[in-house]
Design an enzyme around this catalytic site. Structure first.
Site, PDB file in Angstrom:
ATOM      1  N   GLU A  93     174.410 -37.219  52.961  1.00 50.90           N
ATOM      2  CA  GLU A  93     174.767 -37.040  51.547  1.00 50.90           C
ATOM      3  C   GLU A  93     173.604 -37.388  50.612  1.00 50.90           C
ATOM      4  O   GLU A  93     173.362 -36.714  49.606  1.00 50.90           O
ATOM      5  CB  GLU A  93     175.986 -37.929  51.217  1.00 50.90           C
ATOM      6  N   GLY A 119     170.721 -37.403  45.220  1.00 45.42           N
ATOM      7  CA  GLY A 119     170.785 -38.867  45.125  1.00 45.42           C
ATOM      8  C   GLY A 119     172.213 -39.387  45.221  1.00 45.42           C
ATOM      9  O   GLY A 119     172.876 -39.225  46.249  1.00 45.42           O
ATOM     10  N   GLU A 166     158.331 -39.234  44.968  1.00 44.56           N
ATOM     11  CA  GLU A 166     157.933 -39.453  46.354  1.00 44.56           C
ATOM     12  C   GLU A 166     156.553 -40.125  46.346  1.00 44.56           C
ATOM     13  O   GLU A 166     155.819 -40.046  45.355  1.00 44.56           O
ATOM     14  CB  GLU A 166     157.831 -38.115  47.080  1.00 44.56           C
ATOM     15  N   ASP A 180     160.358 -30.535  47.288  1.00 43.17           N
ATOM     16  CA  ASP A 180     161.529 -31.404  47.445  1.00 43.17           C
ATOM     17  C   ASP A 180     162.804 -30.637  47.070  1.00 43.17           C
ATOM     18  O   ASP A 180     163.801 -30.666  47.805  1.00 43.17           O
ATOM     19  CB  ASP A 180     161.332 -32.631  46.543  1.00 43.17           C
ATOM     20  N   LYS A 198     166.139 -29.339  49.403  1.00 42.70           N
ATOM     21  CA  LYS A 198     167.535 -29.609  49.035  1.00 42.70           C
ATOM     22  C   LYS A 198     168.321 -28.298  48.898  1.00 42.70           C
ATOM     23  O   LYS A 198     169.478 -28.216  49.312  1.00 42.70           O
ATOM     24  CB  LYS A 198     167.579 -30.418  47.741  1.00 42.70           C
TER      25      LYS A 198
HETATM   26  N1  HSE Z   1     161.675 -37.687  44.654  1.00 42.72           N
HETATM   27  C1  HSE Z   1     163.039 -37.303  44.619  1.00 42.72           C
HETATM   28  C2  HSE Z   1     163.400 -36.945  43.187  1.00 42.72           C
HETATM   29  C3  HSE Z   1     163.915 -38.435  45.102  1.00 42.72           C
HETATM   30  O1  HSE Z   1     162.590 -37.169  42.287  1.00 42.72           O
HETATM   31  O2  HSE Z   1     164.468 -36.383  42.959  1.00 42.72           O
HETATM   32  C4  HSE Z   1     165.283 -38.017  45.476  1.00 42.72           C
HETATM   33  O3  HSE Z   1     165.306 -37.105  46.534  1.00 42.72           O
END
Ligand code: HSE
Length: 439
Positions: free
Chosen positions: A129, A134, A190, A201, A205
């Site tokens: 999850e 987040g 990150e 990123d 997702k």
């Molecule tokens: N680096 C990611 C962000 C952290 O800024 O959303 C959460 O996956």
């Protein structure tokens, strides 16, 4: 009361948030679930580093096998990030009969199917999850409460760092580099911010979401992806003046067995609910054929919110330990839909170019666009920027000006051909930015 022993691989931002979250609410979790969850071992390669948490002696270990091979450990939380060795560790934990919880979007996007098959094979549970959004419980909602629906689209602001940067640039006119440093200090970004600012990123997702929403496997590298580094103060000013916010959107939609999707900064109308999602907040907007439109909103990054999602998964697995797991639907990746992925698809677009400032040029530009079947919705010409003249002028001494357009819905590949033609005919010196406009 049931004692649940947890081993945690990694103790960075999310690990610390998870540890603190459990310390805060251990009694509440025990009272409501009867589960006495304890993090008994933590892989910490730098025990000398102060993490701001109090950990009993003997909890920190230096070797992953001290957790993966420990028969007394029921659940492994993987928080080291990156594809390897994280995938190998998770596979080993599952093969040893342990439940696995991870926040690792890169490893799940790359190897989630293999890991979920391994979990089924060994009658264990795998949960991720925290890998998307987040603290927002989007994956659990899609795979439980919303399971009755077929979905037509999903749009998300899935990266907290870039949303924080764009918000601060738009609302306070702040400088990109300053805001990025601020995001890193707050624990959103990150370790290497390239994955955030280049959209990688968010693509990881979106790949996970596409599997759960459409049942289609699309490798993150096959998702057309553009980050936010091309967005400058001209784009921000145009958006603010024209009733839009620029957001890094991860979007996918399905029509007639074709799934289109991409990650790209987009102009979102101020009236759209996603426009009001600011700073490190994330949101996921889904449309199901029974439930209709839904928006999930919350902190998409940061130690405690992400720790909340990790702990939710730990509690879920702990409450199901020793039950039959073969028919588990939660967070099980699917790649079996009879749909094909067609890349970015069609959209309205915003274009910023440096155009030659001579009589008749605007008419010739619109004629070229028209010859590709591209229709203009809005056009704005700004006074020239002398500092750009040398770099962007298509021929010597050509006076040039920033020209900003919004065009009606068009396939991105066709738009790119039309823009190439404008450059070839030296009507434009450079195309500075192309952003999708959300409708
Ligand atoms: N680096 C990611 C962000 C952290 O800024 O959303 C959460 O996956």
């Amino acid at each position: 009361m049931k004692k649940i022993n947890v081993g945690m691989l990694g103790i960075g931002n999310i690990g610390t948030g998870t540890y603190r979250g459990l310390a805060m609410n251990h009694q509440k979790i025990l009272d409501t679930t009867g589960l006495d969850i304890e993090i008994v071992k933590i892989l910490n390669r730098h025990p000398e580093k102060d993490r701001g948490i109090k950990v009993p002696d003997g909890v920190y270990v230096q070797d992953a096998d001290a957790i993966l091979e420990d028969p007394s450990i029921d659940i492994v939380i993987e928080l080291i990030g990156g594809i390897e060795p994280a995938t190998t560790y998770m596979a080993k934990a599952l093969a040893n009969g342990k439940g696995v919880v991870t926040a690792n979007k890169a490893a799940i996007a790359a190897n989630g199917q293999r890991l979920s098959e391994l979990a089924q094979e060994h009658h264990c549970l795998l949960r991720f999850e925290a890998a998307v959004g987040g603290g927002i419980p989007i994956l659990t909602s899609l795979t439980t409460a919303l399971l009755a629906n077929a979905f037509t689209e999903v749009h998300g602001i899935l990266n907290g760092t870039t949303n924080y940067i764009l918000t601060q640039m738009s609302e306070y006119g702040k400088d990109y580099e300053d805001v990025l440093r601020d995001a890193q200090a707050k624990g959103f970004a990150e370790a290497d911010p390239t994955a955030d600012v280049e959209g990688i990123d968010a693509a990881n997702k979106l790949s996970i979401l596409m599997s759960l929403v459409f049942g289609i496997g699309v490798a993150p590298g096959d998702i057309p992806t553009q980050g936010i580094t091309s967005v400058d103060s001209n784009d921000i000013a145009f958006a603010n003046e024209s009733g839009y916010k620029i957001k890094l959107l991860a979007s996918a939609r399905e029509e007639d067995g074709k799934v289109a999707g991409n990650v790209e900064p987009a102009l979102v109308p101020d009236t759209h609910p996603l426009a009001s999602v600011s700073n490190e907040f994330n949101a996921v907007f889904v449309t199901g054929n029974i439930v209709d439109d839904l928006m999930f909103y919350g902190r998409g990054a940061g130690p405690l919110p992400t720790g909340s999602a990790v702990l939710g998964d730990v509690i879920d697995i702990a409450s199901k330990l020793h039950k039959e797991a073969a028919y588990d639907t939660v967070s099980k990746l699917r790649y079996d839909a009879p749909a094909t992925f067609v890349g970015e698809g069609a959209s309205k677009y915003y274009i910023r170019m440096m155009a030659v400032d001579e009589p008749g040029v605007l008419g010739r530009i619109t004629t070229v666009l028209g010859s590709f079947g591209i229709s203009i919705e809005t056009v704005i010409q700004r006074p020239g920027h002398t500092d750009r003249l040398d770099a962007a002028a298509p021929h010597d001494n050509a006076p040039i000006v920033p020209l900003l357009f919004i065009v009606h819905k068009v396939e991105r590949s066709l738009l790119d051909q039309a823009l190439e033609e404008l450059l070839a005919q030296k009507l434009a010196g450079s195309v500075e930015n192309v952003l999708r406009v959300e409708e």
